[in-house]
Write a protein that holds these residues in place. Sequence first.
Motif, PDB file in Angstrom:
ATOM      1  N   SER A 185       0.836  -1.195   0.000  1.00  0.00           N
ATOM      2  CA  SER A 185       0.000   0.000   0.000  1.00  0.00           C
ATOM      3  C   SER A 185       0.869   1.243   0.000  1.00  0.00           C
ATOM      4  O   SER A 185       1.471   1.599   1.010  1.00  0.00           O
ATOM      5  N   PRO A 186       0.968   1.929  -1.144  1.00  0.00           N
ATOM      6  CA  PRO A 186       1.806   3.131  -1.211  1.00  0.00           C
ATOM      7  C   PRO A 186       1.337   4.209  -0.232  1.00  0.00           C
ATOM      8  O   PRO A 186       2.164   4.925   0.347  1.00  0.00           O
ATOM      9  N   THR A 187       0.000   4.328  -0.061  1.00  0.00           N
ATOM     10  CA  THR A 187      -0.515   5.342   0.862  1.00  0.00           C
ATOM     11  C   THR A 187      -0.031   5.058   2.276  1.00  0.00           C
ATOM     12  O   THR A 187       0.411   5.958   2.991  1.00  0.00           O
ATOM     13  N   PHE A 188      -0.103   3.772   2.682  1.00  0.00           N
ATOM     14  CA  PHE A 188       0.320   3.421   4.036  1.00  0.00           C
ATOM     15  C   PHE A 188       1.805   3.686   4.224  1.00  0.00           C
ATOM     16  O   PHE A 188       2.232   4.139   5.286  1.00  0.00           O
ATOM     17  N   VAL A 230     -15.075   5.653   2.015  1.00  0.00           N
ATOM     18  CA  VAL A 230     -13.829   6.355   2.289  1.00  0.00           C
ATOM     19  C   VAL A 230     -13.064   6.453   0.976  1.00  0.00           C
ATOM     20  O   VAL A 230     -12.749   5.437   0.360  1.00  0.00           O
ATOM     21  N   GLY A 231     -12.784   7.657   0.542  1.00  0.00           N
ATOM     22  CA  GLY A 231     -12.097   7.856  -0.729  1.00  0.00           C
ATOM     23  C   GLY A 231     -10.613   7.563  -0.608  1.00  0.00           C
ATOM     24  O   GLY A 231      -9.935   8.092   0.268  1.00  0.00           O
ATOM     25  N   LEU A 232     -10.110   6.673  -1.474  1.00  0.00           N
ATOM     26  CA  LEU A 232      -8.700   6.290  -1.464  1.00  0.00           C
ATOM     27  C   LEU A 232      -8.114   6.444  -2.842  1.00  0.00           C
ATOM     28  O   LEU A 232      -8.829   6.480  -3.839  1.00  0.00           O
ATOM     29  N   LYS A 233      -6.793   6.513  -2.886  1.00  0.00           N
ATOM     30  CA  LYS A 233      -6.114   6.602  -4.169  1.00  0.00           C
ATOM     31  C   LYS A 233      -6.408   5.354  -4.999  1.00  0.00           C
ATOM     32  O   LYS A 233      -6.435   4.240  -4.473  1.00  0.00           O
ATOM     33  N   LYS A 234      -6.652   5.563  -6.273  1.00  0.00           N
ATOM     34  CA  LYS A 234      -6.967   4.473  -7.181  1.00  0.00           C
ATOM     35  C   LYS A 234      -5.850   3.424  -7.185  1.00  0.00           C
ATOM     36  O   LYS A 234      -4.676   3.765  -7.295  1.00  0.00           O
ATOM     37  N   GLY A 235      -6.248   2.164  -7.031  1.00  0.00           N
ATOM     38  CA  GLY A 235      -5.269   1.078  -7.133  1.00  0.00           C
ATOM     39  C   GLY A 235      -4.656   0.644  -5.817  1.00  0.00           C
ATOM     40  O   GLY A 235      -3.897  -0.318  -5.785  1.00  0.00           O
TER      41      GLY A 235
END
Lengths: 215, 299
Positions: free
Chosen positions: B54-57, B252-257
Amino acid sequence: MNTLLNNSDLFITGFRNTLILFFFAAIFALILGTVVATLRVSPVPAMRAAATLYVNVVRNTPLTLVLFFFALGYPKLGLVPIDFMTAAIIGLSLYTATYVAEAVRSGINTVPVGQAEAARAIGLPFTQTLTLVILPQAFRAVIPPMFSVFIALLKNTTVAAGFSVFEAGAIRANLSERGEPAMAGLLWVALVFIALVFILSAAQRKLEQKWKVDR
Amino acid sequence: MKNFFSWKKPMLVAATAALALSLSACGGTAGSPAPTATSDLPYKVADNVSISGSPTFDTIKSSGKVRIGVKQDQPGLGFKDAATGEYSGFDIEIAKWIAASLGISKDKIEFKPIPSANRESAITNGDIDYYVGTYSITDKRKQLIDFAGPYFVTGQGLLVKKDNSTINSEKDLSGKNVCSATGSTPIQNIKANFPGTKTTEFDTYSQCVEALKSGQVDAVTTDQAILLGYASQEPDTLKVVGQPFTVEKYGVGLKKGDTALRQFINKMFTDGGTVWQKLYDQSLGQSGTKVQQPAVENY
């Protein structure tokens, strides 16, 4: 391109209303602004004072507040009810007229005093001195600033989106709710605005050539 | 002398007792009026969280803080107190819960108020790590971003003045003037499916509520959850009528992918039924409504 084609209903209605706002506001502002400018150079002190007060008060008020008053304040006065489109046209006209007035006044100042004196010498009254001698010369001197005012007006129409007038400024919010990419939507809106301003600039060049003063 | 002592002793005892009582009373009041205090939260900040892929994490982990996009003008859901700068509401609680599950404590959360029209771009540009704020899951939006959830289900409702008896549901809208935010889904729905209804659009819902109170419009329409927030603020002047006539699922809006993070949050929602209920009762549930947690969609 898909953003534009799939939502052509939004773009067409939006820009149609933008043009309606622009067209009527431009005409009313031109008439009112010219009247105000002549009042500001009139020999009657009361007229001069009234016109100066109007220009300074309205011009120094943010356009959003002017529109806010006509959209939300005016209906509470209990006068003749007007729809939001009309309210926006009135607000934009009153606001733009102050800029038109100042442009026209600067044009009047370019006309040599001798012109007015000569007009009076041949017996013309104030109104005729103004309409036959001074204003025609004044107008052709102020074509570039006048068109700047109108280009600003065209873009100012987008403020009305916040007050229940569906025009170009409201397109992005509608697109976003339809899940369209915001960037593409904004680019198309910007592109149409550039095209419209281009038309105005072309009209400006034509008028400048036509009314050119040989000095 | 003797009399003096016999008089003073009970006095001393009484004074000591009073002091002890007031002290314990002090301790009692300090603990109870803060149900939002850390000790009372139905969840704990997780330790040693790891979400692979997970790049966001990874961004959150390396910076040690989380940036959450929220609404700031919706009472009961996402609301910023102008005086204190504190955020409150159901969406805010959900956002904090997610942060805690990711191992981020409350003081490391940065709330960023982002209006509806800018949500997708804020997520895709990476201005925020995730968005929690009355964000309806739609197929069109799924093409641009990913959604975890839904964590709440509502639908388009109507807010009218308390003394209005002519509008009882969406069937009574013909000939009436209905207000909503500029270009919002509810107003597009009214224009498309309720011919004969006049529409008014302002930038914000609060302007619509003002217009409703001054009689310029007959009703305000948007998600019922939002309307309940306004009605609970002014129960003497406003009321919500009818049943929701569309279905809006808040996600909950998250980055695509970022599938790993989406699955992580979905699992958190699925396993955390009791937490969800407590968070709801503490915030939006104050309006007196009872609802069930919706099932998570693992699309």
